[in-house]
Enzyme design. Structure first.
Site, PDB file in Angstrom:
ATOM      1  N   ASN A   1       0.858  -1.183   0.000  1.00 24.42           N
ATOM      2  CA  ASN A   1       0.000   0.000   0.000  1.00 24.42           C
ATOM      3  C   ASN A   1       0.897   1.236   0.000  1.00 24.42           C
ATOM      4  OD1 ASN A   1      -1.872   1.988   0.380  1.00 24.42           O
ATOM      5  ND2 ASN A   1      -2.396   1.417   2.497  1.00 24.42           N
ATOM      6  N   TRP A   2       1.060   1.809  -1.179  1.00 24.36           N
ATOM      7  CA  TRP A   2       1.991   2.946  -1.314  1.00 24.36           C
ATOM      8  C   TRP A   2       1.456   4.223  -0.681  1.00 24.36           C
ATOM      9  CZ3 TRP A   2       3.998   2.884  -7.118  1.00 24.36           C
ATOM     10  CH2 TRP A   2       4.839   1.773  -7.293  1.00 24.36           C
ATOM     11  N   LYS A   3       0.177   4.245  -0.324  1.00 24.13           N
ATOM     12  CA  LYS A   3      -0.433   5.471   0.214  1.00 24.13           C
ATOM     13  C   LYS A   3      -0.040   6.649  -0.693  1.00 24.13           C
ATOM     14  CE  LYS A   3      -0.330   3.419   4.774  1.00 24.13           C
ATOM     15  NZ  LYS A   3      -0.449   3.629   6.205  1.00 24.13           N
TER      16      LYS A   3
ATOM     17  N   HIS B   1      -9.941   1.775   4.313  1.00 25.83           N
ATOM     18  CA  HIS B   1      -8.681   1.975   5.041  1.00 25.83           C
ATOM     19  C   HIS B   1      -8.906   3.031   6.129  1.00 25.83           C
ATOM     20  CE1 HIS B   1      -4.595   3.071   6.016  1.00 25.83           C
ATOM     21  NE2 HIS B   1      -4.239   1.897   5.514  1.00 25.83           N
TER      22      HIS B   1
ATOM     23  N   GLU C   1      -6.198  -4.317  10.504  1.00 21.68           N
ATOM     24  CA  GLU C   1      -5.177  -3.290  10.719  1.00 21.68           C
ATOM     25  C   GLU C   1      -5.533  -2.471  11.956  1.00 21.68           C
ATOM     26  OE1 GLU C   1      -2.941  -2.227   6.903  1.00 21.68           O
ATOM     27  OE2 GLU C   1      -4.682  -0.933   6.979  1.00 21.68           O
TER      28      GLU C   1
ATOM     29  N   GLY D   1       1.834   2.642  10.933  1.00 23.63           N
ATOM     30  CA  GLY D   1       2.817   3.715  10.740  1.00 23.63           C
ATOM     31  C   GLY D   1       3.849   3.828  11.841  1.00 23.63           C
TER      32      GLY D   1
ATOM     33  N   SER E   1       2.667  -1.642  10.662  1.00 28.73           N
ATOM     34  CA  SER E   1       4.087  -1.736  11.021  1.00 28.73           C
ATOM     35  C   SER E   1       4.703  -3.104  10.743  1.00 28.73           C
ATOM     36  CB  SER E   1       4.295  -1.324  12.486  1.00 28.73           C
ATOM     37  OG  SER E   1       3.874   0.008  12.648  1.00 28.73           O
TER      38      SER E   1
HETATM   39  P1  PGA Z   1       2.242   0.731   7.750  1.00 32.10           P
HETATM   40  O1  PGA Z   1       0.814   0.938   7.067  1.00 32.10           O
HETATM   41  O2  PGA Z   1       2.826  -0.540   7.219  1.00 32.10           O
HETATM   42  O3  PGA Z   1       3.012   1.952   7.364  1.00 32.10           O
HETATM   43  O4  PGA Z   1       1.989   0.658   9.237  1.00 32.10           O
HETATM   44  C1  PGA Z   1      -0.038  -0.153   6.849  1.00 32.10           C
HETATM   45  C2  PGA Z   1      -1.360   0.356   6.333  1.00 32.10           C
HETATM   46  O5  PGA Z   1      -1.847   1.393   6.811  1.00 32.10           O
HETATM   47  O6  PGA Z   1      -1.925  -0.246   5.406  1.00 32.10           O
END
Ligand code: PGA
Length: 247
Positions: A6-8, A91, A161, A167, A209
């Protein structure tokens, strides 16, 4: 396993995006896992078209509306026409921008109607000793799946999640044993919502994470079917390590 990157909004440079995709394609040729890349909407357009490699693309979100006078909406048919196979729906970062359970349910309906597999994100903000977070989770799953036809419910992938783990760093992610309990709980909810024994085939991912430091232990002990990975998936070094650690 399914590994979803997930590149956000981390990747804002098309050259960097192409390098990450090339890396993923290289691993996908020999990996036993399904590698799915979820770039931003403009980059899906640039990268997913005519994709005939072993990797697959996901949308990071899908509109709750269909075509028409809807400025800036990215609808399910738009993604379908690009050959996008999955869409992340619900999400927590979209929920924080206003996606309610009802909106999430609309998005789920549009995704499945266009043969896009929804990756439904659910997760509690925090854990309370009374266990109210378990009912919160149940409601998130039930409200998103209930409007779908029973045969479509069975296609949905759940990404658990917990918000408190997103994060951060590997040491703040969920412990594998706690995750194993949540996987059982989610399967129990799915068993109530899905026809027959089909929930036993439902896929459950973990996100929050996931880093090279913890991916192996979580994969080995928590009985999940894959990962939804944010920040560690947008750096060539950590992305390579993630793929190596589970191969
Ligand atoms: P993260 O994000 O790996 O940076 O914690 C995961 C997500 O929000 O899909």
């Amino acid at each position: 396993m399914i590994i979803v990157a997930n590149w956000k909004a981390y990747v804002e440079d098309l050259e960097k995006a192409k390098k990450l995709v090339a890396l993923a394609k290289k691993y996908a040729r020999t990996s036993p896992h399904t590698i799915v890349i979820a770039p931003s909407a403009p980059f899906v357009g640039a990268l997913a078209q005519k994709n005939s490699s072993h990797i697959t693309f996901a949308a990071q979100d899908v509109s709750a509306t269909l075509g028409g006078p809807q400025t800036a909406e990215n609808t399910a048919p738009m993604y379908a026409t690009l050959g996008v196979a999955y869409a992340i729906v619900g999400h927590s970062e979209r929920r924080a921008m206003g996606d309610t359970n009802d909106i999430v349910a609309e998005k789920m309906l549009h995704a499945v109607a266009h043969k896009i597999t929804p990756i439904l994100c659910v997760g509690e903000h925090a854990r309370d000793p009374e266990g109210r977070y378990l009912s919160f989770l149940r409601e998130e799953i039930t409200s998103a799946l209930a409007p779908l036809a029973p045969k479509d419910r069975a296609k949905v992938i759940i990404a658990y999640e917990p918000l408190w783990a997103i994060g951060k760093t590997a040491d703040q992610a969920i412990h594998a044993t706690d995750l194993a309990e949540m996987v059982l709980y989610i399967h129990k909810i799915l068993a109530e919502l899905l026809p027959g024994k089909s929930s036993s085939r439902s896929l459950i991912l973990y996100g929050g994470s996931v880093e090279p430091e913890n991916i192996r232990e979580i994969a080995a002990t928590s009985r999940i079917d894959g990962f939804l990975i944010g920040h560690a998936s947008v750096n060539e070094t950590t992305f390579t390590q993630l793929l190596q650690h589970i191969s």
